[in-house]
Write a protein that holds these residues in place. Structure first.
Motif, short mmCIF file in Angstrom:
data_model
loop_
_atom_site.label_atom_id
_atom_site.label_comp_id
_atom_site.label_asym_id
_atom_site.label_seq_id
_atom_site.Cartn_x
_atom_site.Cartn_y
_atom_site.Cartn_z
N ALA A 116 7.66 1.42 3.46
CA ALA A 116 8.10 1.79 4.80
C ALA A 116 7.72 0.66 5.77
O ALA A 116 6.75 -0.07 5.52
CB ALA A 116 7.44 3.09 5.25
N GLY A 151 17.09 5.92 0.82
CA GLY A 151 16.04 6.33 1.75
C GLY A 151 16.62 6.66 3.11
O GLY A 151 17.80 6.97 3.23
N ARG A 155 11.91 3.37 12.16
CA ARG A 155 11.05 3.24 11.00
C ARG A 155 11.93 3.38 9.76
O ARG A 155 12.69 4.34 9.61
CB ARG A 155 9.96 4.31 11.01
N GLU A 206 12.31 3.92 5.85
CA GLU A 206 11.50 4.54 4.80
C GLU A 206 12.29 4.63 3.49
O GLU A 206 13.30 5.35 3.41
CB GLU A 206 11.08 5.96 5.23
#
Ligand SMILES: [Zn+2]
Length: 441
Positions: free
Chosen positions: A23, A68, A108, A110
């Motif tokens: 991440a 993801g 973000r 991930e």
């Protein structure tokens, strides 16, 4: 003309941290809709996104791209694909699940951990299988291409012929031994000459950078130039099943294998098949192959016996039919329906009945049969009958109408086929009438 990718790249190359992290915090550099730069994208849209930093592995070296999510304040993106369309530029194809995506947003990124573990297992398994092939077959069994995604891998390699079942088992065993030995996996950067010195296998017609990445499993046991993601120890790959081996082209073979959850699914399915067979055949699992062979043997002899009985029955029918011949103006006429006889058998039967009428006698045989909803009819004549004016071809043409059929032939032998079983009686009646007319009865 500069492409949108070049303009996005102008902001600097993507910082890729896929080998260090799952991440990363990142900023949206820009996005493309249908290949053109766009200021924003709303929920439901599918667009391409460039981040300044990414933990996502872009598809390359045979390894499938990571799956993801990319999230932010109110923003949720599902990552569908990751590619590197230009050197230094990583592009994520995403579906906007929620929120609005625009350049400059802090997000973000991930990677799906389950997915990455599966990807590492499959990619490391590819290296292990390659080393196992070379250990068993020799150093000429060199990889020519590969593809891997969580649970599955395939590997093309130089080899002139099919692998025997024993060789396949041996390759699988060597690979699984390497897994059980829990060999350490190490990746490091070095120069190309140094990598060559170490005997690292460079696999594709790629142009390598000055710095190359070497991945080794158990030290020199497996040493390849590779940019992919890997497990830290070979035992993490888990058991491997070699499921297929086939030709790709002359001089090249392909092996396929399953690992991880797909390995378990494969084994479970195989076991279900064996369980069904043992229950059905009422024998222990290791007796199943012999029992199946014995059954196939019995089936073959039963089919032979059935053929013999069928031929016998047809011949027995011939005698009965010949005895029932009617006299039509001095010509012996057999016109009958024989249920369940196929076209080829019907012809054999008709000839047999004609022979039984006697060659020196005026005789006509007209048979009609329905088998599997198809109507077949055959007419045959003796020479004496032909002298009296009977033509098999003409009779067959007369029979066609009521059964929706077609057909024809010579004066001595003619046959046809139709599609309407309901008309067989009428068809026979027309045959008898024409024969009567032909002999002047
Ligand atoms: Zn690799």
């Amino acid at each position: 003309m500069t492409s949108p990718y070049d303009r996005l790249l102008a902001a600097g190359p993507t910082r890729v941290v896929s080998h260090e992290a799952l991440a990363a915090d990142a900023t949206v550099v820009g996005l493309l809709r249908d290949g053109a730069e766009a200021p924003a994208a709303a929920a439901g849209e599918q667009v391409e996104v460039v981040l300044d930093t990414t933990p996502f592995y872009a598809e390359s070296g045979g390894q499938e791209a990571d799956a993801g999510r990319i999230v932010g304040a109110g923003l949720d993106l599902e990552v569908l694909d990751v590619q590197r369309p230009a050197k230094g530029l990583v592009v994520h194809t995403v579906r906007v699940v929620a929120g609005e995506l625009s350049a400059g947003l802090a997000v973000r990124a991930e990677v799906d951990q389950e997915w990455r573990l599966g990807a590492c297992q499959a990619h490391s398994a590819t290296h292990i299988l390659h080393a196992a092939l070379r250990q068993v077959l020799g150093p000429t069994a060199l990889q020519a291409g590969s593809y891997n995604k969580p649970g599955y891998l395939r590997l093309d390699f130089a080899w002139p012929e099919q692998l025997s079942p024993e060789t396949r088992s041996e390759v699988e065993e060597v690979a699984n031994l390497a897994v059980r030995a829990d060999l350490p996996v190490r990746a490091f950067l070095t120069t190309l000459p140094e990598a060559r010195e170490l005997g690292a296998l460079a696999l594709f017609d790629e142009t390598y950078d000055e710095q190359v990445r070497v991945v080794e499993i158990g030290g020199e046991w497996s040493r390849e130039l590779c940019g992919g993601t890997h497990v830290a120890h070979s035992a993490q790959v888990g058991p491997l099943a070699l499921t297929a081996e086939a030709s790709v082209k002359a001089g090249q073979r392909r092996v396929e294998a399953l690992v991880g959850r797909d390995y378990l699914t494969f084994v479970r399915r195989q076991r279900a098949v064996v369980d069904a067979l043992t229950a059905q055949l009422r024998v222990p699992a290791d007796e199943v192959p012999d029992r199946v062979l014995a059954l196939a043997d019995r089936l073959r002899s039963a089919e032979k016996e059935l053929d013999r009985l069928r031929a016998e029955a047809v011949l027995a029918g011939a005698a009965t039919l010949a005895r029932g011949a009617a006299d039509v103006g001095g010509v012996a006429v057999v016109a009958a329906e024989v249920p369940g006889v196929g076209g080829g058998d019907l012809r054999t039967l008709a000839l047999d009945v004609r022979d039984r009428l006697g060659a020196d006698r005026a005789g006509v045989v007209a048979l009609i049969a329905v088998a599997e909803d198809k109507v077949s009819y055959v007419v045959t004549t003796t020479e004496q009958a032909r002298r009296r004016g009977v033509s098999a071809g003409a009779v067959v043409r007369a029979m066609a109408g009521p059964v929706g059929g077609r057909g024809g032939g010579r004066d001595d032998m003619a046959q046809g086929g139709g599609t309407e079983p309901a008309g067989t009686a009428e068809s026979l009646r027309l045959a008898e009438r024409l024969i009567g007319e032909q002999v002047g009865a």
